[in-house]
Design an enzyme around this catalytic site. Structure first.
Site, PDB file in Angstrom:
ATOM      1  N   LEU A 122       0.818  -1.216   0.000  1.00 57.63           N
ATOM      2  CA  LEU A 122       0.000   0.000   0.000  1.00 57.63           C
ATOM      3  C   LEU A 122       0.854   1.271   0.000  1.00 57.63           C
ATOM      4  O   LEU A 122       1.948   1.295   0.560  1.00 57.63           O
ATOM      5  CB  LEU A 122      -0.910   0.006   1.233  1.00 57.63           C
ATOM      6  CG  LEU A 122      -1.847  -1.194   1.408  1.00 57.63           C
ATOM      7  CD1 LEU A 122      -2.750  -0.975   2.623  1.00 57.63           C
ATOM      8  CD2 LEU A 122      -2.676  -1.474   0.173  1.00 57.63           C
ATOM      9  N   GLY A 133      -1.809   6.498  -2.254  1.00 61.14           N
ATOM     10  CA  GLY A 133      -2.958   6.383  -3.165  1.00 61.14           C
ATOM     11  C   GLY A 133      -3.987   5.416  -2.591  1.00 61.14           C
ATOM     12  O   GLY A 133      -5.194   5.699  -2.569  1.00 61.14           O
ATOM     13  N   HIS A 134      -3.506   4.261  -2.109  1.00 65.83           N
ATOM     14  CA  HIS A 134      -4.431   3.301  -1.484  1.00 65.83           C
ATOM     15  C   HIS A 134      -5.069   3.914  -0.238  1.00 65.83           C
ATOM     16  O   HIS A 134      -6.249   3.695   0.048  1.00 65.83           O
ATOM     17  CB  HIS A 134      -3.681   2.024  -1.063  1.00 65.83           C
ATOM     18  CG  HIS A 134      -3.143   1.212  -2.197  1.00 65.83           C
ATOM     19  ND1 HIS A 134      -1.795   1.045  -2.414  1.00 65.83           N
ATOM     20  CD2 HIS A 134      -3.767   0.504  -3.167  1.00 65.83           C
ATOM     21  CE1 HIS A 134      -1.617   0.268  -3.474  1.00 65.83           C
ATOM     22  NE2 HIS A 134      -2.787  -0.070  -3.952  1.00 65.83           N
ATOM     23  N   GLY A 163      -9.084   3.051  -7.651  1.00 69.66           N
ATOM     24  CA  GLY A 163      -8.322   4.228  -8.072  1.00 69.66           C
ATOM     25  C   GLY A 163      -8.452   4.456  -9.570  1.00 69.66           C
ATOM     26  O   GLY A 163      -8.505   3.502 -10.350  1.00 69.66           O
TER      27      GLY A 163
END
Ligand code: PAF
Length: 282
Positions: free
Chosen positions: A33, A36-37, A147
């Site tokens: 991770l 962004g995650h 995403g």
């Protein structure tokens, strides 16, 4: 926060949670991770009573010669990120639990999987749609968050949800970028310092595309041609695709409009990076 590895246990947990009136938000990932995650998890935290994160490096979405074996994994670090983001359950099954001996069922989405990453990674979206369908059946989320860096994946999943009447709200979150513009990706760790610098040409291409349009260009082919020349100035950039597509159909566009998305895939050494962005404000 709990970690569940068993498919049955995960299913039992959500059956009970749903029976007690709780809503489930779900962020499917392959782990390793990054921020962004975390932005997906933060959105999930707002959208459900229970936040489930899956971490599963899905073998069926990697082609031969791709980086399945080498894909970065760090469950301990992922757990720290997850805990800080308010995750309730990490679902981290083994491959043998997801694909037991005799496994034979796959999910194929036609049309929008045939170009872009679908063309250069045959079978990739079949693997993605199969695992995402399975994860949805196991986790039974009300909402799932993805995403937008994987723009085609998001479009394919929305198509699958609509076509298969899956009662799940799909949320797409904006690309999360490093300060210098590089889109965050678990694969960025593969880049050498030099390739990391060269890779900035992806986000710079999005800006250049927007500048060309602001200067009056509307012809997609000539914009792609200028961006191609620009990317080729990086000594190790090996272009997989540079395309301007309609945001929904993902078909190539001739003339730029408010639905135009620029999609890029470029290799630096053995690392393949993708990026994308809308070219014109609606
Ligand atoms: O985007 C990813 O990380 C993966 O493709 C997904 C959606 C978790 C399926 O394995």
């Amino acid at each position: 926060m709990d970690t569940i590895k068993s498919v049955n246990e995960m299913q039992q947990f959500v059956i009970e949670a749903r029976a007690s009136g709780k809503t489930i938000a779900f962020v499917p990932t392959m782990g390793f991770l990054h921020q962004g995650h975390v932005s997906l998890l933060e959105e999930g935290r707002k959208r459900g009573d229970i936040l489930v994160l899956s971490i599963f490096v899905n073998p069926t979405q990697f082609g031969q010669g791709e980086d399945f074996e080498d894909y970065p994994r760090d469950l301990q670090q992922d757990s720290q990120f997850a805990k800080a983001a308010g995750v309730d359950i990490i679902f981290a099954p083994d491959a043998s639990a997801m694909y037991p001996i005799g496994y034979a069922t796959y999910v194929d989405v036609d049309g929008i999987t045939s170009n872009l990453c679908g063309a250069s990674r045959p079978g990739h979206f079949r693997g993605v749609c199969t695992v995402v369908s399975k994860l949805f059946n196991i986790v039974q989320p009300h909402t799932a968050i993805f995403g937008a860096k994987d723009f085609q994946q998001l479009a394919v999943i929305k198509r699958m949800i609509a076509d298969m009447n899956m009662p799940i709200d799909i949320v797409g979150m904006p690309i999360f970028r490093e300060d210098d513009g590089l889109a965050m990706s678990s694969r960025n760790v593969y880049l050498s310092d030099d390739h990391r610098k060269q890779a900035l040409v992806l986000s710079q291409s999005l800006n250049l595309g927007r500048e060309l349009i602001a200067a009056g260009k509307t012809d997609a082919a000539s914009i792609v041609s200028q961006l191609t020349d620009n990317i080729k100035m990086q000594p190790d950039a090996d272009i997989d695709y540079i395309q301007i597509c309609h945001q929904l159909s993902l078909e190539d566009q001739v003339t730029i409009d408010a639905d135009s998305v620029l999609l890029l895939a470029v290799r630096f050494g053995s690392t393949r990076l993708i990026d994308n962005g809308f070219l014109r404000e609606a």
